[in-house]
Design a protein around this motif. Structure first.
Motif, PDB file in Angstrom:
ATOM      1  N   ALA A 223       0.840  -1.208   0.000  1.00 25.92           N
ATOM      2  CA  ALA A 223       0.000   0.000   0.000  1.00 25.92           C
ATOM      3  C   ALA A 223       0.873   1.254   0.000  1.00 25.92           C
ATOM      4  N   LEU A 224       1.953   1.253   0.788  1.00 23.57           N
ATOM      5  CA  LEU A 224       2.860   2.403   0.799  1.00 23.57           C
ATOM      6  C   LEU A 224       3.472   2.597  -0.584  1.00 23.57           C
ATOM      7  N   ALA A 225       3.893   1.485  -1.197  1.00 18.42           N
ATOM      8  CA  ALA A 225       4.471   1.578  -2.545  1.00 18.42           C
ATOM      9  C   ALA A 225       3.458   2.196  -3.512  1.00 18.42           C
ATOM     10  N   GLN A 226       2.202   1.779  -3.404  1.00 19.12           N
ATOM     11  CA  GLN A 226       1.176   2.318  -4.303  1.00 19.12           C
ATOM     12  C   GLN A 226       0.948   3.807  -4.046  1.00 19.12           C
ATOM     13  N   ILE A 227       0.967   4.200  -2.785  1.00 15.10           N
ATOM     14  CA  ILE A 227       0.795   5.630  -2.460  1.00 15.10           C
ATOM     15  C   ILE A 227       1.972   6.435  -3.018  1.00 15.10           C
ATOM     16  N   LEU A 228       3.192   5.967  -2.769  1.00 14.33           N
ATOM     17  CA  LEU A 228       4.369   6.699  -3.261  1.00 14.33           C
ATOM     18  C   LEU A 228       4.356   6.769  -4.785  1.00 14.33           C
ATOM     19  N   ALA A 229       4.044   5.638  -5.418  1.00 10.17           N
ATOM     20  CA  ALA A 229       4.049   5.610  -6.883  1.00 10.17           C
ATOM     21  C   ALA A 229       3.002   6.566  -7.459  1.00 10.17           C
ATOM     22  N   SER A 230       1.954   6.848  -6.675  1.00  8.11           N
ATOM     23  CA  SER A 230       0.935   7.786  -7.162  1.00  8.11           C
ATOM     24  C   SER A 230       1.421   9.226  -7.104  1.00  8.11           C
ATOM     25  N   MET A 231       2.586   9.447  -6.487  1.00  7.12           N
ATOM     26  CA  MET A 231       3.091  10.815  -6.299  1.00  7.12           C
ATOM     27  C   MET A 231       4.047  11.270  -7.385  1.00  7.12           C
ATOM     28  N   LYS A 232       4.552  10.326  -8.182  1.00  7.95           N
ATOM     29  CA  LYS A 232       5.570  10.713  -9.166  1.00  7.95           C
ATOM     30  C   LYS A 232       5.498   9.741 -10.327  1.00  7.95           C
ATOM     31  N   SER A 233       5.564  10.254 -11.535  1.00  7.42           N
ATOM     32  CA  SER A 233       5.575   9.367 -12.693  1.00  7.42           C
ATOM     33  C   SER A 233       6.968   8.768 -12.849  1.00  7.42           C
ATOM     34  N   PRO A 234       7.057   7.607 -13.500  1.00  6.26           N
ATOM     35  CA  PRO A 234       8.391   7.025 -13.727  1.00  6.26           C
ATOM     36  C   PRO A 234       9.317   7.984 -14.471  1.00  6.26           C
ATOM     37  N   GLU A 235       8.734   8.918 -15.239  1.00  3.29           N
ATOM     38  CA  GLU A 235       9.536   9.871 -15.994  1.00  3.29           C
ATOM     39  C   GLU A 235       9.985  11.058 -15.145  1.00  3.29           C
ATOM     40  N   GLY A 236       9.519  11.152 -13.893  1.00  2.00           N
ATOM     41  CA  GLY A 236      10.029  12.187 -13.016  1.00  2.00           C
ATOM     42  C   GLY A 236       9.093  13.358 -12.770  1.00  2.00           C
TER      43      GLY A 236
ATOM     44  N   ALA B 187      -6.547  10.883  -0.583  1.00  2.00           N
ATOM     45  CA  ALA B 187      -7.340  10.530  -1.769  1.00  2.00           C
ATOM     46  C   ALA B 187      -6.834   9.253  -2.438  1.00  2.00           C
ATOM     47  N   HIS B 188      -5.572   8.897  -2.244  1.00  2.00           N
ATOM     48  CA  HIS B 188      -4.983   7.765  -2.952  1.00  2.00           C
ATOM     49  C   HIS B 188      -4.639   6.596  -2.048  1.00  2.00           C
ATOM     50  N   CYS B 189      -5.088   6.617  -0.810  1.00  2.00           N
ATOM     51  CA  CYS B 189      -4.823   5.481   0.086  1.00  2.00           C
ATOM     52  C   CYS B 189      -5.619   4.277  -0.423  1.00  2.00           C
ATOM     53  N   PRO B 190      -4.951   3.180  -0.736  1.00  2.00           N
ATOM     54  CA  PRO B 190      -5.677   2.014  -1.263  1.00  2.00           C
ATOM     55  C   PRO B 190      -6.543   1.370  -0.183  1.00  2.00           C
ATOM     56  N   PRO B 191      -7.472   0.521  -0.588  1.00  2.00           N
ATOM     57  CA  PRO B 191      -8.360  -0.121   0.385  1.00  2.00           C
ATOM     58  C   PRO B 191      -7.600  -1.041   1.339  1.00  2.00           C
ATOM     59  N   GLY B 192      -8.121  -1.178   2.537  1.00  2.00           N
ATOM     60  CA  GLY B 192      -7.587  -2.168   3.470  1.00  2.00           C
ATOM     61  C   GLY B 192      -6.523  -1.667   4.417  1.00  2.00           C
ATOM     62  N   VAL B 193      -6.107  -0.399   4.270  1.00  2.00           N
ATOM     63  CA  VAL B 193      -5.124   0.180   5.192  1.00  2.00           C
ATOM     64  C   VAL B 193      -5.578   1.601   5.524  1.00  2.00           C
ATOM     65  N   THR B 194      -4.956   2.169   6.553  1.00  2.00           N
ATOM     66  CA  THR B 194      -5.127   3.589   6.808  1.00  2.00           C
ATOM     67  C   THR B 194      -3.776   4.266   6.623  1.00  2.00           C
ATOM     68  N   ALA B 195      -3.790   5.521   6.204  1.00  2.00           N
ATOM     69  CA  ALA B 195      -2.537   6.255   5.973  1.00  2.00           C
ATOM     70  C   ALA B 195      -2.609   7.598   6.664  1.00  2.00           C
ATOM     71  N   GLU B 196      -1.476   7.997   7.209  1.00  2.00           N
ATOM     72  CA  GLU B 196      -1.390   9.261   7.924  1.00  2.00           C
ATOM     73  C   GLU B 196      -0.131   9.974   7.439  1.00  2.00           C
ATOM     74  N   VAL B 197      -0.196  11.289   7.343  1.00  2.79           N
ATOM     75  CA  VAL B 197       0.980  12.075   6.940  1.00  2.79           C
ATOM     76  C   VAL B 197       1.295  13.051   8.061  1.00  2.79           C
ATOM     77  N   THR B 198       2.534  13.018   8.538  1.00  2.00           N
ATOM     78  CA  THR B 198       2.934  13.919   9.618  1.00  2.00           C
ATOM     79  C   THR B 198       4.159  14.709   9.185  1.00  2.00           C
TER      80      THR B 198
END
Lengths: 456, 456
Positions: free
Chosen positions: A227-240, A348-359
């Motif tokens: 889930a963390l990988a999916q959240i991070l990957a939603s933040m940046k395209s492979p092209e940068g 908005a991009h937290c996948p199902p089945g987990v909770t996410a927090e940003v501090t």
């Protein structure tokens, strides 16, 4: 004798004095060297007095002290400048990698080798010597000059914001010059037009209440590492490209003139790849590497933690995963607004089945960009062109220098970096050195700067 | 007296003997207990002799020993079965969480409390007692019986594959029953139809040659932490579908009859969420949680490592990032083929600016699935229904049991798990216990199993 003649006549003594200054191990990071930092403060105060700047003072902070001094004899019709520098140094470990001991300075190859030679004892001594030359020959300076030297830059100047706020009246100036900085290369000056801001944060993902057996529960509940990988990957395209919604919204666009100025600074991709060891560059799409490094905001993963990190296999379905992220910000952005876009994006991009927090994590800096047509910058550039015989490159720095934004925030003045170190001088590393040529050129440049500022 | 009467008459002695067996701290993981593991082997050998199985032998391996025995008096026209179990136990630490000491067994509430009571000393003693009852009353067994008891199951049976290969002739049997296993619940039997296989691997991403300053180089070169996140995110959809090209290609589809059998096993989502503490379930799309847990392959991140993981902020652009992954495999898949699909997927989805490598980690198991109509399974199911008065649930296990695949690989026979523990008996944890009701039921079931097998 005019002031440039005085400089010529006194270089040997100045170099000897720099070596004396460098013998003081004023390492601000090590509590056992606190007395040495204070010794360095006294050396600076005394050296200002010797230069003819009377009334220099050591002022306390919650940590290491500050030295303040001023010469206001040019009168109210002339501008007042504030010169900044620092007399503390980085730790010198590991000692055994030094060719000569870090606190027993040596001159070899027309360079001074010692901890702090380039960062920033050589640099901060330069304006004091230029002032001395003028006071000892003309008896006066062309402008009013204030000196602001600190002893905690290498530990992030933790006590500086309240100090500057408290002493804002005394530090008040029309222009600020930082003697902590560098030129592009021997023979090639630069003007640094912008520094990036900083916001630091952490994304924390929680799945099950405790680590589970990956065979018993894999396929039943979500995996926080994935889930963390999916959240991070939603933040940046492979092209940068940063794909956090709204991340670029407040960024001031790069105008054609600025892009042209950046393009004029030589860049060699093979050199850059050799320097980093990276297999390829990855600038933001639509921008050159230099533009991306200097003038575009970034979002970088600084670290990730999840589950089993030892040797071999552990068939665990981890309960948690987290990532540390820092963003470097450019003019128009604020740390708080960017944090908010990331917080909203993760929600908005937290996948199902987990909770996410940003501090937020410690570390914050406003972006710093000198306004176009800034008078002190224009005059500094002109002086550098006269001294070097070459127009300075217009450059930027991808990092953050908190004191620049502190001075801007508290005094309302954009500081100009006017320093004479070079990028290859091993600052923060063994075998730091400072070029004696640059030491001399810097004195001339500070003298000419004061004269140019007096002409307006 | 018939054999069931013998069982009734001897339960008190059998329980006392189980307590004796449990007093031996045969912890295979601890070198200082190696002598105790050997003591347990001798206890088992002697107990087989007492039961009337003569010629039981202790055989060495590179590690802990094996006990082999056989009674072949039923003649070649009757089937030969191999019964498996283990006499080693898990470590018992932390001792202070035990209500009574782990190696001083106690009977409370009609349960025996001790390390190994359920896993597997109680379990492996059951078929020995059933055999004794028949030999002491009828003087013979309905089928030929081989016993194969090992002393290293709790450390992964490292020396078992070569031992089984070397002694394949001696272990040869028509059917195999594992006395290491459990029933669904008191009063509700189960037949375990499948175990998952396992492949373990690591994805390693390399960017620059060394950690870089995130301000100086962010935006210039790729971030391996972000690249790893992008690679992992390309492997699984947020909804739980594995998106590695070809990953599901070899999976045998679940037929309607199997899905119906799985659906007959009670499942309560609220209970499952309470057990795991997860905020929601996340089965593979198109499958129920039970189907996903029991009968579909999984890909789980077991751990991730990258950059700075200490407190606060470190503005580093890490040079490396890595993730440990294990996949659980179902019938049709092979560890090698699945590894290859992942290797190819990572090569195809590695983002620009980094290199990625996939390597295998220790741990490998073939998936294990009893063929439809497997005779031993059908007979075992029928016996369980007779003994319990309820048809067994047809279940599967998400984990891997290497000995099952070792026996299948070397002897070509699918073992049937025919054990009488229960999932709540704290195996591998403090306060392990075994139900004396199940101890008795198991003896009856093994006797009836042998009779049913003789009928064919």
């Amino acid at each position: 004798m005019n002031w440039t003649g005085y400089l010529d006549a006194n270089q040997a003594r100045f170099t000897k004095e720099l070596l004396d200054f460098l013998r003081i191990p004023s390492v601000s990071a090590k509590p056992e060297n606190a007395g040495d930092v204070m010794r360095a403060a006294r050396w600076v105060r005394d050296r200002l007095e010797t230069a003819g700047v009377t009334g220099a003072e050591i002022l306390p902070t919650a940590g290491h002290p500050v030295v303040l001094a001023e010469w206001m004899g040019a009168g109210p019709e002339k501008p007042t400048i504030l010169i900044y520098g620092h007399f503390d140094v980085q730790p010198a470990e590991p000692f055994d990698l030094w060719q000569s001991p870090p606190f027993e300075p040596e001159v070899r190859d027309n360079r001074v080798w010692a901890r702090g030679a380039s960062d920033d004892k050589g640099g901060m001594l330069i304006p004091i010597l230029a002032v001395e030359a003028m006071l000892k020959t003309d008896g006066r300076l062309p402008v009013n000059v204030k000196f602001f030297f600190e002893g905690q830059e290498e530990i992030g100047s933790p006590d500086l914001p309240p100090f500057v706020a408290e002493h804002a009246d005394r530090l008040k100036a029309d222009m600020i010059f930082s003697a902590d900085g560098s030129q592009w290369a021997p023979g090639q000056p630069q003007i640094v037009e912008a520094l990036k801001g900083l916001v630091s944060l952490e994304v924390h993902v929680q799945g099950a209440a405790a680590d589970l057996h990956s065979g018993q529960h894999g396929g039943g509940v979500a995996n926080p590492g994935m889930a963390l990988a999916q959240i991070l990957a939603s933040m940046k395209s492979p092209e940068g490209q940063i794909t956090v919604e709204g991340f670029y919204d407040d960024v001031l666009p790069l105008d054609a003139e600025t892009r042209a100025a950046i393009a004029r600074v030589p860049y060699d991709e093979a050199d850059y790849l050799a320097e980093t060891g990276a297999p390829a560059v990855l600038p933001e799409p639509g921008y050159t590497v230099r533009e991306s490094l200097w003038a575009r905001p970034t979002l970088e993963v600084n670290g990730m933690t999840c589950g089993w990190q030892g040797a071999g296999t552990k068939t665990v379905l981890p309960a948690q995963a987290s990532a540390k992220i820092t963003c470097r910000l450019v003019a128009g952005q604020s740390p708080e607004a960017v944090f908010e876009t990331i917080r909203a994006h993760v929600a908005a991009h937290c996948p199902p089945g987990v909770t996410a927090e940003v501090t937020r994590n410690p570390g914050r800096a406003e972006p710093f960009q000198v306004p176009v047509g800034h008078n002190a910058t224009a005059i500094a550039a002109q002086v550098l062109e006269e001294v070097y015989g070459r127009a300075p490159y217009r450059t930027r720095v991808g990092g953050s220098i908190p004191v620049m934004t502190t001075l801007l925030g508290e005094l309302g003045v954009h500081a100009v970096m006017f320093g004479f170190g070079h990028g290859d001088e091993n600052i923060h590393a063994p075998n730091e050195f400072f070029r004696l040529d640059a030491f001399r050129t810097g004195q001339l440049a500070y003298g000419q700067l004061m004269e140019a500022l007096a002409r307006g």
